[in-house]
Design a protein around this motif. Structure first.
Motif, PDB file in Angstrom:
ATOM      1  N   ALA A   1       0.405  -1.697  -0.148  1.00  0.00           N
ATOM      2  CA  ALA A   1       0.252   0.189  -0.059  1.00  0.00           C
ATOM      3  C   ALA A   1       0.860   1.373   0.270  1.00  0.00           C
ATOM      4  CB  ALA A   1      -1.005   0.089   1.107  1.00  0.00           C
ATOM      5  N   VAL A   2       2.237   1.232   0.705  1.00  0.00           N
ATOM      6  CA  VAL A   2       2.966   2.465   0.901  1.00  0.00           C
ATOM      7  C   VAL A   2       3.497   3.003  -0.571  1.00  0.00           C
ATOM      8  CG1 VAL A   2       4.878   3.607   1.772  1.00  0.00           C
ATOM      9  CG2 VAL A   2       3.181   2.385   3.164  1.00  0.00           C
ATOM     10  N   ARG A   3       3.776   1.552  -1.122  1.00  0.00           N
ATOM     11  CA  ARG A   3       3.891   1.988  -2.988  1.00  0.00           C
ATOM     12  C   ARG A   3       3.121   2.297  -4.023  1.00  0.00           C
ATOM     13  NH1 ARG A   3       7.444  -2.967  -1.773  1.00  0.00           N
ATOM     14  NH2 ARG A   3       6.409  -4.474  -2.573  1.00  0.00           N
ATOM     15  N   ALA A   4       2.313   2.511  -3.431  1.00  0.00           N
ATOM     16  CA  ALA A   4       1.076   2.355  -4.606  1.00  0.00           C
ATOM     17  C   ALA A   4       0.443   4.500  -4.349  1.00  0.00           C
ATOM     18  CB  ALA A   4      -0.281   1.750  -4.183  1.00  0.00           C
ATOM     19  N   VAL A   5       0.266   4.392  -2.727  1.00  0.00           N
ATOM     20  CA  VAL A   5      -0.179   5.561  -2.329  1.00  0.00           C
ATOM     21  C   VAL A   5       1.218   6.806  -2.133  1.00  0.00           C
ATOM     22  CG1 VAL A   5      -1.883   4.694  -0.949  1.00  0.00           C
ATOM     23  CG2 VAL A   5       0.161   4.943   0.425  1.00  0.00           C
ATOM     24  N   LEU A   6       2.436   6.565  -2.224  1.00  0.00           N
ATOM     25  CA  LEU A   6       3.340   7.915  -2.709  1.00  0.00           C
ATOM     26  C   LEU A   6       2.971   8.594  -3.438  1.00  0.00           C
ATOM     27  CD1 LEU A   6       7.031   5.564  -2.129  1.00  0.00           C
ATOM     28  CD2 LEU A   6       5.759   7.531  -0.477  1.00  0.00           C
ATOM     29  N   PRO A   7       2.959   8.778  -4.354  1.00  0.00           N
ATOM     30  CA  PRO A   7       2.482   9.801  -5.400  1.00  0.00           C
ATOM     31  C   PRO A   7       1.667  10.987  -4.309  1.00  0.00           C
ATOM     32  CG  PRO A   7       2.475   8.021  -6.875  1.00  0.00           C
ATOM     33  CD  PRO A   7       2.463   7.280  -5.620  1.00  0.00           C
TER      34      PRO A   7
ATOM     35  N   CYS B   1      10.372  16.384  -4.739  1.00  0.00           N
ATOM     36  CA  CYS B   1      11.861  14.935  -5.232  1.00  0.00           C
ATOM     37  C   CYS B   1      11.898  14.554  -4.188  1.00  0.00           C
ATOM     38  CB  CYS B   1      13.005  16.667  -5.142  1.00  0.00           C
ATOM     39  SG  CYS B   1      13.149  17.885  -6.548  1.00  0.00           S
ATOM     40  N   LEU B   2      11.955  14.484  -2.635  1.00  0.00           N
ATOM     41  CA  LEU B   2      12.419  13.436  -1.883  1.00  0.00           C
ATOM     42  C   LEU B   2      10.849  12.848  -2.287  1.00  0.00           C
ATOM     43  CD1 LEU B   2      12.806  12.781   0.853  1.00  0.00           C
ATOM     44  CD2 LEU B   2      11.346  14.317   1.963  1.00  0.00           C
ATOM     45  N   GLY B   3       9.907  12.894  -2.659  1.00  0.00           N
ATOM     46  CA  GLY B   3       8.559  11.927  -3.020  1.00  0.00           C
ATOM     47  C   GLY B   3       9.004  11.064  -3.832  1.00  0.00           C
TER      48      GLY B   3
ATOM     49  N   ARG C   1      11.927   5.206  -5.999  1.00  0.00           N
ATOM     50  CA  ARG C   1      12.572   5.040  -6.570  1.00  0.00           C
ATOM     51  C   ARG C   1      13.207   3.964  -5.524  1.00  0.00           C
ATOM     52  NH1 ARG C   1      14.587  10.184  -8.729  1.00  0.00           N
ATOM     53  NH2 ARG C   1      13.465  10.620 -10.761  1.00  0.00           N
ATOM     54  N   ARG C   2      13.686   4.730  -4.476  1.00  0.00           N
ATOM     55  CA  ARG C   2      14.082   3.629  -3.048  1.00  0.00           C
ATOM     56  C   ARG C   2      12.894   2.300  -3.028  1.00  0.00           C
ATOM     57  NH1 ARG C   2      18.969   3.111  -1.136  1.00  0.00           N
ATOM     58  NH2 ARG C   2      17.987   3.480   0.668  1.00  0.00           N
TER      59      ARG C   2
END
Length: 221
Positions: A138-144, A202-204, A209-210
């Motif tokens: 979920a975290v990877r999906a909601v980062l943007p 930029c941090l997001g 990428r990480r």
């Protein structure tokens, strides 16, 4: 004029630091609370689902300025005396939690059901499934959208100047009242807000990428 603009920028840096601290603290308060509300929203039990939906509706459906003023004036009436900066962080945190909850809810629903079923069949507990499978996906999906919410929170933090918190906006008001150059002062404040927003964006992107799963390399058999 350029020298005067630079001197104003320097004078506003202290307020910018306060703005960043307020934004970071409110986001850190809102993130776990928002995730908890999101789990309530997708729960099959009525009480958690209705409670989470009520929280989301109240904090998303009322102006953040009213929420800020209510917390600032309400807490002292019940014997809780806290600094205005703490009241501001609390109001911003509770507000962003409601918006983050909806973001997390979408992320939770995007987790493949097959992975959850497979983990359950392997003997993982419900808490372990959430911790090791649901939340990471979920975290990877909601980062943007979370990055967008952080930038929105940064902009909303300018409202705390109404309760005497010396953030970037209030510092700009103080500087403009002493140098009688409101155009240059607020232009400098605008420049700093843009720089901070770009920094968060930029941090997001860096975090995306990480956390992006590594692609397999090499020939396929």
């Amino acid at each position: 004029m350029a020298d005067g603009f630079l001197s104003i920028l320097t004078a506003l840096l202290d307020g910018a630091r306060t703005t960043l601290l307020l934004t970071a603290a409110a986001f850190l308060i809102g993130a776990p609370l928002g995730l908890l509300v999101a789990f309530g929203l997708v729960s099959t039990a009525r009480i958690p689902r209705w409670s989470a939906a009520l929280y989301r509706s109240v904090w998303r459906g009322t102006p953040i300025l009213v929420q800020l003023l209510l917390i600032f004036y309400l807490l002292p009436t019940v014997g809780v005396v806290i600094p205005s900066s703490v009241a501001a962080v609390l109001a911003l945190g509770l507000n962003t939690a409601a918006f983050q909850a909806e973001i997390y809810r979408a992320g939770l629903l995007a987790v493949p059901a097959g992975q959850i079923e497979a983990a359950t069949m392997l003997g993982f507990s419900r808490a372990a499934v959430r911790r090791h499978i649901v939340v990471p996906h979920a975290v990877r999906a909601v980062l943007p959208p979370l990055t967008s919410e952080a930038i929105l929170l940064l902009k909303n933090s300018s409202l705390v100047s109404i309760v005497a918190v010396t953030d970037l906006t209030r510092r700009a008001q103080q500087v403009a009242s002493t140098n009688f150059r409101p155009l240059e002062t607020y232009a400098a404040a605008l420049t700093i807000y843009v720089a901070l927003s770009i920094g968060l964006a930029c941090l997001g992107l860096w975090l995306e990428r990480r956390l992006r799963p590594a692609r397999r390399t090499g020939r396929q058999p």
